[in-house]
Design a protein around this motif. Sequence first.
Motif, PDB file in Angstrom:
ATOM      1  N   ASN A   1     -16.080  85.699  48.335  1.00 17.28           N
ATOM      2  CA  ASN A   1     -14.854  86.489  48.511  1.00 17.28           C
ATOM      3  C   ASN A   1     -14.999  87.809  47.776  1.00 17.28           C
ATOM      4  OD1 ASN A   1     -12.135  87.025  49.292  1.00 17.28           O
ATOM      5  ND2 ASN A   1     -11.461  86.524  47.223  1.00 17.28           N
ATOM      6  N   ILE A   2     -14.289  88.816  48.312  1.00 22.66           N
ATOM      7  CA  ILE A   2     -14.201  90.098  47.613  1.00 22.66           C
ATOM      8  C   ILE A   2     -12.747  90.313  47.228  1.00 22.66           C
ATOM      9  CG2 ILE A   2     -13.958  91.509  49.736  1.00 22.66           C
ATOM     10  CD1 ILE A   2     -15.878  93.527  48.169  1.00 22.66           C
ATOM     11  N   HIS A   3     -12.558  90.734  45.973  1.00 21.33           N
ATOM     12  CA  HIS A   3     -11.182  90.889  45.474  1.00 21.33           C
ATOM     13  C   HIS A   3     -11.047  92.283  44.843  1.00 21.33           C
ATOM     14  CE1 HIS A   3      -7.305  89.671  43.913  1.00 21.33           C
ATOM     15  NE2 HIS A   3      -7.641  90.329  42.822  1.00 21.33           N
ATOM     16  N   PRO A   4      -9.963  92.984  45.191  1.00 23.54           N
ATOM     17  CA  PRO A   4      -9.860  94.374  44.741  1.00 23.54           C
ATOM     18  C   PRO A   4      -9.279  94.532  43.332  1.00 23.54           C
ATOM     19  CG  PRO A   4      -8.070  93.891  46.241  1.00 23.54           C
ATOM     20  CD  PRO A   4      -8.886  92.635  46.127  1.00 23.54           C
ATOM     21  N   SER A   5      -9.965  93.976  42.354  1.00 27.09           N
ATOM     22  CA  SER A   5      -9.627  94.218  40.944  1.00 27.09           C
ATOM     23  C   SER A   5     -10.801  93.755  40.105  1.00 27.09           C
ATOM     24  CB  SER A   5      -8.371  93.453  40.502  1.00 27.09           C
ATOM     25  OG  SER A   5      -8.682  92.097  40.253  1.00 27.09           O
TER      26      SER A   5
ATOM     27  N   GLY B   1      -6.929  91.302  58.604  1.00 29.84           N
ATOM     28  CA  GLY B   1      -6.327  92.624  58.798  1.00 29.84           C
ATOM     29  C   GLY B   1      -7.277  93.676  59.311  1.00 29.84           C
ATOM     30  N   ASN B   2      -7.297  94.806  58.611  1.00 29.47           N
ATOM     31  CA  ASN B   2      -7.995  95.998  59.090  1.00 29.47           C
ATOM     32  C   ASN B   2      -9.493  95.787  59.316  1.00 29.47           C
ATOM     33  OD1 ASN B   2      -8.575  98.695  59.676  1.00 29.47           O
ATOM     34  ND2 ASN B   2      -8.852  99.187  57.526  1.00 29.47           N
ATOM     35  N   GLY B   3     -10.121  95.025  58.433  1.00 30.51           N
ATOM     36  CA  GLY B   3     -11.534  94.713  58.659  1.00 30.51           C
ATOM     37  C   GLY B   3     -12.508  95.811  58.300  1.00 30.51           C
ATOM     38  N   SER B   4     -12.141  96.663  57.332  1.00 33.74           N
ATOM     39  CA  SER B   4     -13.112  97.710  56.953  1.00 33.74           C
ATOM     40  C   SER B   4     -14.321  97.071  56.253  1.00 33.74           C
ATOM     41  CB  SER B   4     -12.465  98.791  56.088  1.00 33.74           C
ATOM     42  OG  SER B   4     -12.109  98.287  54.830  1.00 33.74           O
ATOM     43  N   ASN B   5     -14.090  96.000  55.501  1.00 25.36           N
ATOM     44  CA  ASN B   5     -15.247  95.300  54.910  1.00 25.36           C
ATOM     45  C   ASN B   5     -16.089  94.645  55.994  1.00 25.36           C
ATOM     46  OD1 ASN B   5     -15.429  95.246  51.824  1.00 25.36           O
ATOM     47  ND2 ASN B   5     -13.238  95.021  52.200  1.00 25.36           N
ATOM     48  N   LEU B   6     -15.423  94.050  56.971  1.00 24.37           N
ATOM     49  CA  LEU B   6     -16.162  93.484  58.111  1.00 24.37           C
ATOM     50  C   LEU B   6     -17.059  94.565  58.715  1.00 24.37           C
ATOM     51  CD1 LEU B   6     -16.730  91.452  60.447  1.00 24.37           C
ATOM     52  CD2 LEU B   6     -14.685  92.380  61.559  1.00 24.37           C
TER      53      LEU B   6
ATOM     54  N   ALA C   1     -13.385  88.314  54.130  1.00 28.90           N
ATOM     55  CA  ALA C   1     -13.322  89.776  54.089  1.00 28.90           C
ATOM     56  C   ALA C   1     -11.883  90.198  54.401  1.00 28.90           C
ATOM     57  CB  ALA C   1     -14.312  90.377  55.085  1.00 28.90           C
ATOM     58  N   GLY C   2     -11.044  90.149  53.358  1.00 36.29           N
ATOM     59  CA  GLY C   2      -9.633  90.450  53.579  1.00 36.29           C
ATOM     60  C   GLY C   2      -8.935  89.307  54.295  1.00 36.29           C
ATOM     61  N   TYR C   3      -9.332  88.087  53.962  1.00 37.10           N
ATOM     62  CA  TYR C   3      -8.699  86.904  54.555  1.00 37.10           C
ATOM     63  C   TYR C   3      -7.535  86.524  53.650  1.00 37.10           C
ATOM     64  CZ  TYR C   3      -8.226  82.194  56.499  1.00 37.10           C
ATOM     65  OH  TYR C   3      -7.748  81.044  57.091  1.00 37.10           O
TER      66      TYR C   3
ATOM     67  N   VAL D   1     -11.273 102.205  45.772  1.00 34.63           N
ATOM     68  CA  VAL D   1     -11.813 100.859  45.565  1.00 34.63           C
ATOM     69  C   VAL D   1     -12.507 100.376  46.841  1.00 34.63           C
ATOM     70  CG1 VAL D   1     -11.230  98.444  45.084  1.00 34.63           C
ATOM     71  CG2 VAL D   1     -10.197 100.266  43.727  1.00 34.63           C
ATOM     72  N   LEU D   2     -11.881 100.629  47.992  1.00 41.48           N
ATOM     73  CA  LEU D   2     -12.492 100.191  49.260  1.00 41.48           C
ATOM     74  C   LEU D   2     -13.886 100.792  49.439  1.00 41.48           C
ATOM     75  CD1 LEU D   2      -9.691 100.134  51.998  1.00 41.48           C
ATOM     76  CD2 LEU D   2     -11.177  98.239  51.336  1.00 41.48           C
ATOM     77  N   LYS D   3     -14.021 102.063  49.042  1.00 40.19           N
ATOM     78  CA  LYS D   3     -15.324 102.711  49.176  1.00 40.19           C
ATOM     79  C   LYS D   3     -16.391 101.928  48.391  1.00 40.19           C
ATOM     80  CE  LYS D   3     -16.848 107.400  49.091  1.00 40.19           C
ATOM     81  NZ  LYS D   3     -16.651 108.720  48.538  1.00 40.19           N
ATOM     82  N   THR D   4     -16.026 101.461  47.202  1.00 34.86           N
ATOM     83  CA  THR D   4     -17.007 100.681  46.422  1.00 34.86           C
ATOM     84  C   THR D   4     -17.201  99.294  47.049  1.00 34.86           C
ATOM     85  OG1 THR D   4     -15.426  99.746  44.869  1.00 34.86           O
ATOM     86  CG2 THR D   4     -16.348 101.856  44.279  1.00 34.86           C
ATOM     87  N   GLU D   5     -16.116  98.729  47.618  1.00 34.14           N
ATOM     88  CA  GLU D   5     -16.232  97.409  48.259  1.00 34.14           C
ATOM     89  C   GLU D   5     -17.306  97.440  49.348  1.00 34.14           C
ATOM     90  OE1 GLU D   5     -12.647  95.375  49.445  1.00 34.14           O
ATOM     91  OE2 GLU D   5     -11.446  96.437  47.972  1.00 34.14           O
ATOM     92  N   HIS D   6     -17.299  98.550  50.110  1.00 34.78           N
ATOM     93  CA  HIS D   6     -18.197  98.629  51.265  1.00 34.78           C
ATOM     94  C   HIS D   6     -19.664  98.722  50.856  1.00 34.78           C
ATOM     95  CE1 HIS D   6     -14.455 100.372  53.458  1.00 34.78           C
ATOM     96  NE2 HIS D   6     -14.396  99.065  53.291  1.00 34.78           N
TER      97      HIS D   6
HETATM   98  C1  GRF Z   1      -9.857  94.509  50.553  1.00 32.08           C
HETATM   99  O1  GRF Z   1      -9.326  95.306  49.532  1.00 32.08           O
HETATM  100  C2  GRF Z   1     -10.393  93.210  49.992  1.00 32.08           C
HETATM  101  O2  GRF Z   1     -10.928  93.338  48.710  1.00 32.08           O
HETATM  102  C3  GRF Z   1      -9.152  92.360  49.929  1.00 32.08           C
HETATM  103  O3  GRF Z   1      -8.424  92.691  51.090  1.00 32.08           O
HETATM  104  C4  GRF Z   1      -8.766  94.029  51.501  1.00 32.08           C
HETATM  105  C5  GRF Z   1      -9.246  93.924  52.908  1.00 32.08           C
HETATM  106  O4  GRF Z   1      -9.514  95.176  53.480  1.00 32.08           O
HETATM  107  N1  GRF Z   1      -9.484  90.963  49.815  1.00 32.08           N
HETATM  108  P1  GRF Z   1     -10.257  95.251  54.880  1.00 32.08           P
HETATM  109  O5  GRF Z   1      -9.465  94.370  55.850  1.00 32.08           O
HETATM  110  O6  GRF Z   1     -11.651  94.763  54.698  1.00 32.08           O
HETATM  111  O7  GRF Z   1     -10.189  96.701  55.258  1.00 32.08           O
END
Ligand code: GRF
Length: 202
Positions: free
Chosen positions: A104-108, A9-14, A84-86, A167-172
């Motif tokens: 993997n990153i998981h939002p919880s 998807g959006n790929g903000s983590n990418l 990364a959001g796969y 949460v995304l802000k912390t993911e990054h």
């Molecule tokens: C993130 O919340 C990640 O933890 C989850 O999917 C979302 C992907 O966001 N697995 P993005 O595509 O990286 O913006």
Amino acid sequence: MKAVILISGNGSNLQSIIDSADRIDLQISCVISNNRSAFGLKRAESAKLQTAIIDPELYNSKEAFDRELISIIHQHRVELIVLAGYMRVLTPLFVSHYFGKILNIHPSLLPKFSGLNTHQRAIDASEKVHGVSVHFVTKELDGGPLICQDSVIIENSDTEETLSMKVLKTEHVIYPKVIHWYTQRRLILIDDKTATLDGKII
Ligand code: GRF
């Protein structure tokens, strides 16, 4: 260390990984998506990274899809696969082929809220704290050994959208940090339930 990054998807983590790649000693060999309209593909192209798309409609089973994924990844001779959001569940075939090499990153705050719609489910459950987890991938969905977590406070005013932004802000921040531990060879998956950082069980 060479890696492929899998997105849907959006790929903000990418983007956060691309932006920190030099600092964390990561060479992104290819960005692979199962979704041809993923915005993350545009981010990869802007960063002049190689991309690949695998269209699930062209494969008659999950194993056939993952065999194609393995064959693309094989060409890149990477040591790490970053999810990364796969949004596809990986088959046991894939997971055992790359045992110990998939993050993997998981939002919880796992083990709470594995699966989808984690932010709304945390709000509905009147949780006060929510967050993000990075873990090794094993055959159990969202169940591999945890490596690192970070939390955010849920305010009364939070909606699914505001919470997901927090949460995304912390993911990054957290994901590049964990990937760096991996590229420094400090992180090892021992078995389905155990991982170590600097030789100590996490
Ligand atoms: C993130 O919340 C990640 O933890 C989850 O999917 C979302 C992907 O966001 N697995 P993005 O595509 O990286 O913006």
